[in-house]
Enzyme design. Structure first.
Site, PDB file in Angstrom:
ATOM      1  N   ASP A 133      35.025  36.044  43.695  1.00  0.00           N
ATOM      2  CA  ASP A 133      36.427  36.479  43.652  1.00  0.00           C
ATOM      3  C   ASP A 133      36.545  37.601  42.611  1.00  0.00           C
ATOM      4  O   ASP A 133      35.721  37.687  41.707  1.00  0.00           O
ATOM      5  CB  ASP A 133      37.326  35.292  43.249  1.00  0.00           C
ATOM      6  CG  ASP A 133      38.804  35.538  43.571  1.00  0.00           C
ATOM      7  OD1 ASP A 133      39.136  36.573  44.162  1.00  0.00           O
ATOM      8  OD2 ASP A 133      39.635  34.661  43.226  1.00  0.00           O
ATOM      9  N   GLU A 134      37.547  38.437  42.725  1.00  0.00           N
ATOM     10  CA  GLU A 134      37.791  39.529  41.762  1.00  0.00           C
ATOM     11  C   GLU A 134      36.538  40.394  41.592  1.00  0.00           C
ATOM     12  O   GLU A 134      36.162  40.752  40.474  1.00  0.00           O
ATOM     13  CB  GLU A 134      38.215  38.972  40.387  1.00  0.00           C
ATOM     14  CG  GLU A 134      39.337  37.956  40.429  1.00  0.00           C
ATOM     15  CD  GLU A 134      40.726  38.577  40.376  1.00  0.00           C
ATOM     16  OE1 GLU A 134      40.828  39.820  40.433  1.00  0.00           O
ATOM     17  OE2 GLU A 134      41.707  37.814  40.326  1.00  0.00           O
ATOM     18  N   ARG A 138      52.450  40.347  39.941  1.00  0.00           N
ATOM     19  CA  ARG A 138      52.437  38.909  39.631  1.00  0.00           C
ATOM     20  C   ARG A 138      53.745  38.251  40.049  1.00  0.00           C
ATOM     21  O   ARG A 138      53.861  37.039  40.131  1.00  0.00           O
ATOM     22  CB  ARG A 138      52.245  38.645  38.118  1.00  0.00           C
ATOM     23  CG  ARG A 138      50.944  39.114  37.485  1.00  0.00           C
ATOM     24  CD  ARG A 138      49.742  38.660  38.238  1.00  0.00           C
ATOM     25  NE  ARG A 138      49.279  39.735  39.111  1.00  0.00           N
ATOM     26  CZ  ARG A 138      48.449  39.547  40.138  1.00  0.00           C
ATOM     27  NH1 ARG A 138      48.016  38.350  40.417  1.00  0.00           N
ATOM     28  NH2 ARG A 138      48.075  40.553  40.894  1.00  0.00           N
ATOM     29  N   LYS A 180      43.474  36.759  49.168  1.00  0.00           N
ATOM     30  CA  LYS A 180      42.008  36.844  49.010  1.00  0.00           C
ATOM     31  C   LYS A 180      41.454  35.554  48.408  1.00  0.00           C
ATOM     32  O   LYS A 180      40.471  35.012  48.883  1.00  0.00           O
ATOM     33  CB  LYS A 180      41.628  38.024  48.099  1.00  0.00           C
ATOM     34  CG  LYS A 180      42.015  39.376  48.646  1.00  0.00           C
ATOM     35  CD  LYS A 180      41.590  40.498  47.731  1.00  0.00           C
ATOM     36  CE  LYS A 180      42.300  40.482  46.385  1.00  0.00           C
ATOM     37  NZ  LYS A 180      43.756  40.690  46.450  1.00  0.00           N
ATOM     38  N   THR A 181      42.112  35.099  47.349  1.00  0.00           N
ATOM     39  CA  THR A 181      41.620  33.882  46.702  1.00  0.00           C
ATOM     40  C   THR A 181      41.751  32.702  47.671  1.00  0.00           C
ATOM     41  O   THR A 181      40.881  31.838  47.735  1.00  0.00           O
ATOM     42  CB  THR A 181      42.386  33.638  45.393  1.00  0.00           C
ATOM     43  OG1 THR A 181      42.219  34.797  44.574  1.00  0.00           O
ATOM     44  CG2 THR A 181      41.853  32.437  44.647  1.00  0.00           C
TER      45      THR A 181
END
Ligand code: ATP
Ligand code: MG
Length: 696
Positions: A254-255, A644, A68-69
């Site tokens: 974003d986010e 992560r 996404k980023t």
């Protein structure tokens, strides 16, 4: 050899109709550049579609590590490539560090003129810039200062004292918590008072009003105000909203799952007209509910923005299949969510390890032993490794162990640098020089180093200030008011005013490193360092902090073309608020990262140790007591943690742990059982039944 493609823009940032006719430009045909971008950043089909959807509302709703980023970053480059002026593009990220990272990536894909950059920032920095232009509409000075947590705390203490509320009934820290809750939900003191259910809440609401009055009196704002006042401006001043909205043609966030109501309304105000709004996020990673973020904003995006296009990304490029399997299994235990497909682009991989220890000391020792193995035999770099934990108390033992073996580490999410006394003092001085009405800062430095202005004299002046509804500085400038003080105090205040005024002059001229040195000698800060040190070693240590501050200033000067005290202070205020002013260090210093699960959002590490997987820690004790949605939020936090990891994941727990010095038994986290398939998943049962029915 790949050719370097460069787009030069005129200083005013406007593209002429025909690029070739203008000698200032050298532009490569669009496709060529975009192919170059794609070479740098491979995109799959869905990502490409998102990147190529250049107008209208667009939602990318996808799981962790699905790119996404990357989509946001490449899409910005693509927008610029199609001829949109970079400065007409605004992108919002969650931390300053994420903003810098994105800026760097874009710069590596496409060159733009220094003056014409896309605006990539956090909500808070965007709001600071808006308020610097517009806050006078709300009666604040445009050079307002931004309070930090300790200033807020001292104001809370002061107002509680004024309304004679004892620590036992309401602590400053608790008041601050209430205020934060109210502000992040846009609740004014008036509404807070009206809606208070309990006596305690009522007290807090009354104190909230006084707290807010105190801030306006001194022309200061706190961190929550940055967002709140911006949204108030947009609501009450349509022309301000239009002016600010007209600055951009494209907005990317974003986010997005972690936006609260106020951020949501700011985004809406800025995008309403052009509707070129692209948001990306993952409802499963919404972890800031305690700060008022609301996952419904992302889930309702399509109905909020008629005609919106929704794109899902279904491949996870970050983690191996073995890690992804565990995280997918975990998140399916949450009740209210969009079920998403997330397949591993990296097949196979090592199964995550689960390690159980007798007590927390063993846990930390073993984790560090394992890290040593990673470094010595497995060819890992310290910066490949992260230790993730739920609460701020957990890292201490890991730090001790890492230190024992000289393994470099950074503790992210700690504000230790800005918490040091010397740094706080110097920042307070700078803030007073910039904006002398800043009362918390003024009170901090007025007799520091001691210059014969006693606490009683200060209280007397503050009282006059409060009565008159002006700042302490205003009263200090008033000869008549000073008559209430004894002669030596009066003289000292006058000298002090002179010092501040002359420093104001110094800082208004060209800023250089030498400005900082003149500043240090003008305020005679060495005296304060000596006064507070018991021995030479301590003096040295304290002076090292002062030196570090000079380094921060030097680095700032190096970065800015037109440095000003105001923007320097702004950078400090924002860095302090962020979880990540040390993140740069991790990259620079090649160190193991120790960070909270909250601070780990958006990041990735080849090797991850997630520690303390115990009931009461993860899920947190508060959530265990509340059950229901609180547990779901903790599960999302655990999901953020597990996702992560790129190559290796170790989950650890300890069967006992000290609480207030006493050893207590701990139970393994329910999330562990869920991850390894040893818990019944009620939602799986539902899904199965539904599939069975459709099969009939
Ligand atoms: P999070 O939800 O954690 O924020 P994200 O969806 O933003 O994750 P990114 O950080 O953009 O994901 O990407 C995750 C990793 O996958 C990064 O290392 C990125 O470079 C890589 N990646 C993304 N897309 C692709 C692709 N098409 N091919 C190869 N690698 C990719
Ligand atoms: Mg991301």
């Amino acid at each position: 050899m790949p050719q370097e493609y460069v787009i030069f823009l005129l200083d005013d940032g406007v593209y002429p109709d025909s690029l070739n006719q203008n000698r200032f430009y050298k532009k490569i045909p669009q496709n060529a550049i975009f192919e170059q971008i794609c070479m740098d950043a491979t995109l799959n089909c869905d990502q490409r579609e998102a990147v190529n959807t250049l107008s209208g509302p667009l939602l990318v709703l996808a799981g962790a590590g699905s790119g996404k980023t990357r989509v946001v970053t490449v899409r910005i480059a693509k927008l610029i490539d199609t001829g949109i002026s970079p400065r007409r593009i605004l992108a919002m990220t969650f931390t300053n560090k994420a903003a810098q990272e994105m800026q760097k990536r874009i710069a590596s894909m496409i060159s733009t003129h220094r003056e014409n950059q896309p605006e990539i920032s956090t909500f808070h920095s965007l709001c600071v810039r808006i308020l610097r232009r517009q806050i006078h509409n709300l009666g604040y000075p445009n050079n307002f200062s931004i309070l930090d947590a300790s200033d807020q705390n001292s104001i809370c203490r002061k107002v509680l004292r004024e309304i004679r509320v004892s620590d036992a009934s309401l602590k400053p820290r608790d008041l601050l918590y209430h205020i934060g809750q109210w502000k992040s939900r846009g609740i004014s003191p008036k509404i807070a008072t009206r809606d208070a259910d309990t006596d305690r809440e009522h007290l807090a609401a009354v104190a909230f009003r006084r707290y807010q009055d105190e801030l306006t009196r001194c022309g200061t704002v706190d961190f929550d105000d940055l967002l709140l006042l911006t949204s108030v401006l947009f609501r009450d001043y349509p022309e301000v909203r239009e002016n600010e909205a007209d600055r951009f043609d494209h907005i990317l966030v974003d986010e997005y799952q972690d936006t609260n109501d106020i951020q949501y309304s700011i985004v809406k105000s800025l995008s309403q007209k052009h509707r070129n709004l692209c948001v990306v996020g993952d409802d499963d990673q919404s972890i800031y509910g305690f700060r008022g973020s609301d996952v419904r904003h992302i889930l309702n995006f399509a109905s909020d923005w008629p005609g919106a296009k929704t794109i899902r990304l279904e491949a996870n490029y970050r983690s191996t299949e073995a890690i992804l399997e565990v995280s997918n299994r975990l998140i399916r235990f949450n009740a209210n969510r969009y079920d998403k497909v997330l397949k591993a682009a990296r097949a196979g991989g090592q199964k995550p390890r689960i390690e159980q220890f007798g007590d927390e000391e063993h846990e930390s020792k073993q984790v560090v032993t394992s890290i040593r193995r990673d470094l010595e035999s497995n060819g890992r770099q310290p910066s490949d490794i992260a230790i993730l934990f739920r609460t701020n108390e957990q890292p201490r033992l890991f730090e001790t162990e890492l230190r024992k073996f000289d393994i470099p580490y950074v503790l992210l999410g700690s504000h230790s640098f800005y918490d040091r006394k010397e740094i706080k003092d110097l920042v307070a001085y700078l803030r007073v020089i910039h904006h002398a009405d800043d009362e918390p800062s003024m009170r901090r430095i007025i007799n520091n180093p001691p210059r014969g202005i006693s606490a009683n004299s200060v209280s007397a002046l503050v009282e006059i200030a409060t009565q008159r509804g002006v700042s302490l500085w205003q009263v200090m400038l008033d000869n008549e008011a000073l008559q209430t003080l004894k002669v030596p105090a009066r003289m000292s205040i006058r000298n002090f005013i002179e010092t501040i005024r002359s420093l104001q002059q110094t800082f208004s001229e060209n800023l250089e490193l030498s400005t900082f040195h003149s500043f240090l000698s003008a305020i005679q800060y060495k005296k304060e360092v000596l006064r507070n040190s018991e021995d030479e070693a301590e003096t040295e240590q304290r002076w090292a902090s002062v030196e570090e501050m000079a380094n921060v200033f030097g680095a700032y000067l190096g970065r800015k073309r037109k440095p000003t005290l105001e923007s320097f202070l702004e950078e400090i205020a924002l860095a302090e608020s962020d979880f990540d002013d040390d993140k740069d260090d991790q990259l620079d210093r090649n160190a193991v990262a120790l960070l909270t699960l909250h601070a780990s959002k958006g990041l990735e590490f080849p090797v991850v140790y997630m520690v303390g997987l115990e009931e009461g820690l993860l899920p947190h004790g508060r959530a265990v007591a509340a059950e229901g949605p609180a547990i779901d939020e903790e599960r999302r936090l655990a999901y953020v943690g597990v996702t992560r990891a790129q190559d290796e994941l170790t989950l650890s727990l300890s069967l006992t742990r000290r609480k207030w010095g006493r050893v207590q038994e701990q139970n393994p986290s329910r999330f562990l059982f869920e991850m390894i398939g040893q818990a019944d998943n009620p939602h799986d049962a539902v899904v199965k039944r539904e599939t069975e029915t459709t099969n009939h």
